[in-house]
Design a protein around this motif. Structure first.
Motif, PDB file in Angstrom:
ATOM      1  N   UNK A 113       0.197   2.192  -7.917  1.00  0.00           N
ATOM      2  CA  UNK A 113       0.153   3.656  -7.994  1.00  0.00           C
ATOM      3  C   UNK A 113       1.142   4.332  -7.077  1.00  0.00           C
ATOM      4  N   UNK A 114       1.283   3.813  -5.857  1.00  0.00           N
ATOM      5  CA  UNK A 114       2.084   4.484  -4.831  1.00  0.00           C
ATOM      6  C   UNK A 114       3.509   3.959  -4.740  1.00  0.00           C
ATOM      7  N   UNK A 115       3.716   2.727  -5.184  1.00  0.00           N
ATOM      8  CA  UNK A 115       5.037   2.119  -5.069  1.00  0.00           C
ATOM      9  C   UNK A 115       5.303   1.535  -3.692  1.00  0.00           C
ATOM     10  N   UNK A 116       4.569   1.981  -2.677  1.00  0.00           N
ATOM     11  CA  UNK A 116       4.810   1.560  -1.302  1.00  0.00           C
ATOM     12  C   UNK A 116       3.518   1.738  -0.510  1.00  0.00           C
ATOM     13  N   UNK A 117       2.976   0.649   0.014  1.00  0.00           N
ATOM     14  CA  UNK A 117       1.713   0.720   0.739  1.00  0.00           C
ATOM     15  C   UNK A 117       1.812   1.512   2.038  1.00  0.00           C
ATOM     16  N   UNK A 118       3.016   1.734   2.528  1.00  0.00           N
ATOM     17  CA  UNK A 118       3.157   2.526   3.759  1.00  0.00           C
ATOM     18  C   UNK A 118       2.800   3.991   3.520  1.00  0.00           C
ATOM     19  N   UNK A 119       2.617   4.383   2.279  1.00  0.00           N
ATOM     20  CA  UNK A 119       2.173   5.749   1.966  1.00  0.00           C
ATOM     21  C   UNK A 119       0.683   5.939   2.227  1.00  0.00           C
ATOM     22  N   UNK A 120      -0.030   4.848   2.484  1.00  0.00           N
ATOM     23  CA  UNK A 120      -1.458   4.954   2.820  1.00  0.00           C
ATOM     24  C   UNK A 120      -1.576   5.479   4.241  1.00  0.00           C
ATOM     25  N   UNK A 121      -2.227   6.621   4.362  1.00  0.00           N
ATOM     26  CA  UNK A 121      -2.448   7.207   5.687  1.00  0.00           C
ATOM     27  C   UNK A 121      -3.740   6.682   6.300  1.00  0.00           C
ATOM     28  N   UNK A 178       0.860  -8.644  -6.664  1.00  0.00           N
ATOM     29  CA  UNK A 178       1.513  -8.701  -7.968  1.00  0.00           C
ATOM     30  C   UNK A 178       0.519  -9.184  -9.008  1.00  0.00           C
ATOM     31  N   UNK A 179       0.904  -9.128 -10.234  1.00  0.00           N
ATOM     32  CA  UNK A 179       0.049  -9.591 -11.306  1.00  0.00           C
ATOM     33  C   UNK A 179      -1.084  -8.647 -11.634  1.00  0.00           C
ATOM     34  N   UNK A 180      -0.930  -7.391 -11.299  1.00  0.00           N
ATOM     35  CA  UNK A 180      -1.973  -6.404 -11.579  1.00  0.00           C
ATOM     36  C   UNK A 180      -2.101  -6.176 -13.078  1.00  0.00           C
ATOM     37  N   UNK A 193      -3.163  -0.027  -5.328  1.00  0.00           N
ATOM     38  CA  UNK A 193      -2.508   0.986  -4.498  1.00  0.00           C
ATOM     39  C   UNK A 193      -0.994   0.857  -4.584  1.00  0.00           C
ATOM     40  N   UNK A 194      -0.493  -0.366  -4.524  1.00  0.00           N
ATOM     41  CA  UNK A 194       0.956  -0.571  -4.611  1.00  0.00           C
ATOM     42  C   UNK A 194       1.484  -0.127  -5.974  1.00  0.00           C
TER      43      UNK A 194
END
Length: 158
Positions: A86-94, A18-20, A83-84
């Motif tokens: 941009x993606x909203x969810x880090x589980x989207x990182x492959x 947080x705090x980006x 990444x969070x």
């Protein structure tokens, strides 16, 4: 890996994202091309309202490997924040595909690889197999704001 698992792994390392802040210069923090995200450099120190905050100093002449490791760790947290965002969810990182670390190094300093472990360790601990990566650790004679470490990376996403 699920979002909850990644969040728990980060919490186990006492990391709360947080705090980006958006960059103050004329560049994008990341650009997506197909299924790849190209992240701009993440510094271990930044200037906010005229004050430099974070880990600064040249490795080997001003600070040691332990402080450099922590600087690289802070860079990893910044990359995960981006990444969070941009993606909203880090589980989207492959997969973290490539990590490049620029280490502000004094004459004769040759432990850049140990410093960059601070970033690698966070990414692997948080993302598991998806956090493993190829990497390059480069010694440089200076970085913006006298920051100790700057990292960029390429990430494959779902």
């Amino acid at each position: 890996m699920s979002h909850a698992t990644i969040t728990q792994r980060l919490a186990d390392m006492s990391i709360v994202l947080g705090g980006y802040r958006e960059p103050a210069s004329l560049y994008k923090p990341a650009i997506r091309v197909g299924n790849l995200l190209y992240f701009s450099g993440q510094l271990s120190a930044m200037e906010y309202d005229g004050v430099v905050a974070g880990i600064t100093g040249q490795l080997g002449s001003e600070i040691g490997v332990d402080a450099g490791y922590e600087a690289a760790r802070q860079c990893a947290i910044g990359l995960l924040n981006r990444a969070q965002t941009m993606l909203g969810d880090l589980s989207r990182i492959r997969q973290i595909v490539r990590l490049t670390g620029y280490i502000n190094s004094g004459p004769g300093f040759t432990d850049q690889h140990l410093v960059l472990n601070g970033c690698s360790d966070v990414l692997i601990a948080a993302l598991g197999e998806a956090g493993t990566h190829t990497r390059l650790a480069i010694g440089v004679v200076g970085l913006s704001f006298n920051t100790s470490v700057e990292v960029d990376c390429i990430v494959e996403v779902n």
